[in-house]
Design a protein around this motif. Structure first.
Motif, PDB file in Angstrom:
ATOM      1  N   LYS A 159       0.703  -1.222  -0.054  1.00  0.00           N
ATOM      2  CA  LYS A 159       0.083   0.101  -0.200  1.00  0.00           C
ATOM      3  C   LYS A 159       0.913   1.176  -0.079  1.00  0.00           C
ATOM      4  CE  LYS A 159      -3.512  -1.624   3.282  1.00  0.00           C
ATOM      5  NZ  LYS A 159      -3.511  -1.918   4.576  1.00  0.00           N
ATOM      6  N   THR A 160       0.437   2.183  -0.663  1.00  0.00           N
ATOM      7  CA  THR A 160       1.063   3.407  -0.214  1.00  0.00           C
ATOM      8  C   THR A 160      -0.052   4.734  -0.471  1.00  0.00           C
ATOM      9  OG1 THR A 160       3.191   5.118  -1.027  1.00  0.00           O
ATOM     10  CG2 THR A 160       1.889   3.926  -2.797  1.00  0.00           C
ATOM     11  N   PHE A 161       0.297   6.051  -0.367  1.00  0.00           N
ATOM     12  CA  PHE A 161      -0.594   6.859  -0.491  1.00  0.00           C
ATOM     13  C   PHE A 161      -0.347   8.092  -1.537  1.00  0.00           C
ATOM     14  CE2 PHE A 161      -0.622   5.146   3.651  1.00  0.00           C
ATOM     15  CZ  PHE A 161      -1.796   4.961   4.088  1.00  0.00           C
ATOM     16  N   PRO A 164      -0.634  14.207   0.029  1.00  0.00           N
ATOM     17  CA  PRO A 164      -0.023  14.566   1.375  1.00  0.00           C
ATOM     18  C   PRO A 164      -0.998  13.874   2.439  1.00  0.00           C
ATOM     19  CG  PRO A 164      -1.239  16.597   0.632  1.00  0.00           C
ATOM     20  CD  PRO A 164      -1.362  15.597  -0.579  1.00  0.00           C
ATOM     21  N   THR A 165      -1.928  13.429   2.080  1.00  0.00           N
ATOM     22  CA  THR A 165      -2.979  12.793   3.362  1.00  0.00           C
ATOM     23  C   THR A 165      -2.803  11.437   3.274  1.00  0.00           C
ATOM     24  OG1 THR A 165      -4.672  13.902   1.776  1.00  0.00           O
ATOM     25  CG2 THR A 165      -5.022  13.842   4.333  1.00  0.00           C
ATOM     26  N   GLU A 166      -2.655  10.996   4.518  1.00  0.00           N
ATOM     27  CA  GLU A 166      -2.302   9.340   4.649  1.00  0.00           C
ATOM     28  C   GLU A 166      -3.643   8.693   5.211  1.00  0.00           C
ATOM     29  OE1 GLU A 166       1.077   7.550   6.222  1.00  0.00           O
ATOM     30  OE2 GLU A 166       2.335   8.993   5.064  1.00  0.00           O
ATOM     31  N   ASP A 167      -5.054   8.863   4.275  1.00  0.00           N
ATOM     32  CA  ASP A 167      -6.155   8.021   4.908  1.00  0.00           C
ATOM     33  C   ASP A 167      -6.657   7.201   3.841  1.00  0.00           C
ATOM     34  OD1 ASP A 167      -7.365   9.720   3.259  1.00  0.00           O
ATOM     35  OD2 ASP A 167      -7.943  11.246   4.871  1.00  0.00           O
ATOM     36  N   THR A 168      -7.530   6.521   4.161  1.00  0.00           N
ATOM     37  CA  THR A 168      -8.116   5.663   3.248  1.00  0.00           C
ATOM     38  C   THR A 168      -8.541   6.326   1.605  1.00  0.00           C
ATOM     39  OG1 THR A 168     -10.085   5.551   4.276  1.00  0.00           O
ATOM     40  CG2 THR A 168      -8.673   3.532   4.631  1.00  0.00           C
ATOM     41  N   SER A 169      -8.854   7.283   1.681  1.00  0.00           N
ATOM     42  CA  SER A 169      -9.383   7.777   0.368  1.00  0.00           C
ATOM     43  C   SER A 169      -8.185   8.303  -0.335  1.00  0.00           C
ATOM     44  CB  SER A 169     -10.040   9.136   0.712  1.00  0.00           C
ATOM     45  OG  SER A 169      -9.170  10.101   1.131  1.00  0.00           O
ATOM     46  N   ALA A 170      -6.892   8.181   0.200  1.00  0.00           N
ATOM     47  CA  ALA A 170      -5.700   8.479  -0.747  1.00  0.00           C
ATOM     48  C   ALA A 170      -4.912   7.217  -1.004  1.00  0.00           C
ATOM     49  CB  ALA A 170      -4.877   9.578  -0.034  1.00  0.00           C
ATOM     50  N   GLN A 171      -5.393   6.122  -0.541  1.00  0.00           N
ATOM     51  CA  GLN A 171      -4.548   4.882  -0.592  1.00  0.00           C
ATOM     52  C   GLN A 171      -4.620   4.383  -1.877  1.00  0.00           C
ATOM     53  OE1 GLN A 171      -5.412   1.637   2.505  1.00  0.00           O
ATOM     54  NE2 GLN A 171      -5.407   0.571   0.703  1.00  0.00           N
ATOM     55  N   TRP A 173      -2.468   1.319  -4.585  1.00  0.00           N
ATOM     56  CA  TRP A 173      -1.444  -0.041  -4.274  1.00  0.00           C
ATOM     57  C   TRP A 173      -0.368   0.021  -5.442  1.00  0.00           C
ATOM     58  CZ3 TRP A 173      -3.366  -2.939  -0.468  1.00  0.00           C
ATOM     59  CH2 TRP A 173      -4.908  -2.872  -0.237  1.00  0.00           C
TER      60      TRP A 173
END
Ligand code: ATP
Length: 473
Positions: A159-161, A164-171, A173
């Motif tokens: 996984k990566t993002f 700048p935001t590390e939440d699920t909406s920015a995730q 593969w």
């Protein structure tokens, strides 16, 4: 009814097929993995990544010769898939894709391996890679304990993002295979390249899998390159095309130097098939550790195009003018690994024999009998010594050859040792400049790696002489 143009051309099948349950024991081998790893390290072909920091497990760096070998493997694959055909086109897609791609493909849900943990030392293992002993017992390879936790499904995608935001909406593969881009881009590529079915889309690129137990040098790593081709066909013609591609891929390995006795085709048993496949075979190579997969060739049916149609809302069907019908194409996929192929070519090329020394004795020599198109260096240019009389002519010969083939100029040390070095890295020809060359006849000695036979060739004939012996190099 299939029209003749729907069907593969005639071909002769030369491959060996074994049962799904065939024994994987490699048997006696010419070479051990330790020897290959040691040779690769010593000659700077492949070595551990970040070695000065203690290395990173499952990550390897390809040095100058290894990078060239890998390039040559890719060029050879592209030549057979693209240059020699009119019905396959190339794609170079982004590694990061929309996360829905991996939901549609089934990777988010199902791209997993069974993970177990040793209850004593807490080391984690891939359950199906733990070898049972004769009594069927399994021991922790680290501490010898017999107790493990129950297997749990471990997703292999990194996984990566994005942003700048590390939440699920920015995730997103890191792609675990290159194939999905060929499905997602199918309609666009087909339309713009004006290809008609049957045709293929080929791609070479990096893939990433968070393997639980990377092992066997570059055989199983976490970051690797794949050479994949999705060949879109009319349903009903798929089985014929599957057979055709199995044959083509076998021939490619053999043409590039793998001995047929070290290769076999192993069809998957029904319970081994992936969720998307109607039939799959593995091209297996007899690595020193076991018969293992080099390439998978799958009949993926219309699974992927249908799923991407469903998830994206885009129609990915094809209108076949010749047959006046609309259908979702079936797909035959030869999926190979660059790193695994490079390893197989290295293992298969490894030989030890005897060579005469300058003093009239014989000594052991190691050689890589690589196919010339795969050899990192094609011609070594060697002045007999660093004598001032020889160097300018040797340089002149090197400059003459460079625009035509990859050369290496080497004037360091005894000539015998330089030959040995070139043999060990698989250089097909050595060209030696001696005193006769400069004082008498402007002829050089050309030495053949495999036979060690030598020819005297005039410098002005040298390019033609080598071109004849090194086609496509
Ligand atoms: P395996 O069963 O060995 O894990 P796979 O069946 O999952 O492999 P595919 O998904 O069919 O592999 O990928 C196609 C090719 O990509 C493989 O035949 C192999 O050459 C290469 N490949 C896959 N995983 C790796 C890896 N972890 N390291 C190196 N090459 C790999």
């Amino acid at each position: 009814m299939a029209t003749p143009t729907d069907l593969p051309p005639e071909f002769t099948q030369t491959h060996t097929v074994v049962d799904a349950e065939a024994d994987t024991t490699a048997g006696p081998h010419d070479v051990t993995m330790e020897t290959i790893v040691e040779l690769c390290k010593r000659r700077g072909i492949i070595f551990q990544s970040s070695e000065i920091y203690g290395g990173l497990r499952g990550a390897w760096d390809f040095g100058p010769l290894g990078a060239a070998l890998k390039d040559n493997v890719k060029v050879a694959w592209k030549r057979s898939m693209l240059q020699l055909r009119d019905d396959v086109v190339q794609l170079d897609a982004s590694i990061l894709m929309h996360p829905r791609v991996w939901e549609a493909s089934g990777h988010v849900e199902g791209f997993t391996d069974p993970l177990v943990e040793c209850t004593n030392c807490n080391q984690r293992w891939r359950a199906d890679h733990l070898e049972p002993n004769k009594a069927g017992e399994i021991f922790c390879p680290n501490c010898g304990n017999k107790e493990f936790t129950d297997p749990k499904a471990f997703n292999l995608m990194f996984k990566t993002f994005v942003g700048p935001t590390e939440d699920t909406s920015a995730q997103v593969w890191m792609r675990p295979e290159t194939a999905q881009a060929m499905f997602v881009d199918f309609a666009h590529v087909q339309l713009t390249s004006r290809q008609k079915i049957p045709f293929g889309i080929a791609q070479v690129g990096k893939s990433f899998r968070n393997e639980i137990t990377p092992r066997n040098f570059i055989f199983r790593v976490r970051e690797f390159e794949q050479m994949e081709m999705e060949f879109f066909v009319r349903p009903g013609t798929d089985e014929r095309w599957h057979d055709y591609w199995i044959s083509q891929r076998w021939d490619w390995y053999v043409e590039h130097g793998l001995r047929p006795e070290n290769l076999r085709i192993r069809p998957h048993a029904t319970d081994e098939l992936s969720h998307y496949a109607k039939a799959t075979v593995d091209v297996e190579y007899r690595f020193p550790f076991a018969w293992s997969e080099l390439e998978g060739i799958a009949n993926r049916t219309d699974f992927d195009l249908r799923r991407h149609s469903e998830f994206s809302g885009r129609d990915l069907s094809y209108f076949d003018q010749a047959n006046d019908e609309r259908y979702v194409p079936y797909v035959i996929e030869p999926a190979a690994g660059v790193d695994r192929s490079a390893l197989a070519f290295l293992v298969d090329a490894y030989r030890e024999d005897e060579a005469p020394t300058a003093g009239g004795k014989v000594e052991r020599r190691t050689l890589l009998k690589l196919h010339p198109s795969l050899a990192p260096i094609k011609v070594a240019v060697l002045p007999l010594s660093r004598n001032d009389k020889l160097v300018p002519t040797a340089r002149e010969v090197n400059d003459l050859l460079k625009p035509n083939v990859v050369t290496q100029y080497d004037d360091a040390g005894a000539i015998g040792r330089r030959y040995r070095r070139q043999d060990e890295i698989g250089t097909p020809y050595c060209v030696t400049v001696d005193f006769e060359t400069v004082e008498e006849d402007r002829k050089v000695t050309v030495r053949d790696r495999d036979s060690m036979g030598q020819d005297r060739v005039a410098i002005d004939q040298l390019v033609g002489y080598l071109a004849e012996r090194l086609p496509r190099c």
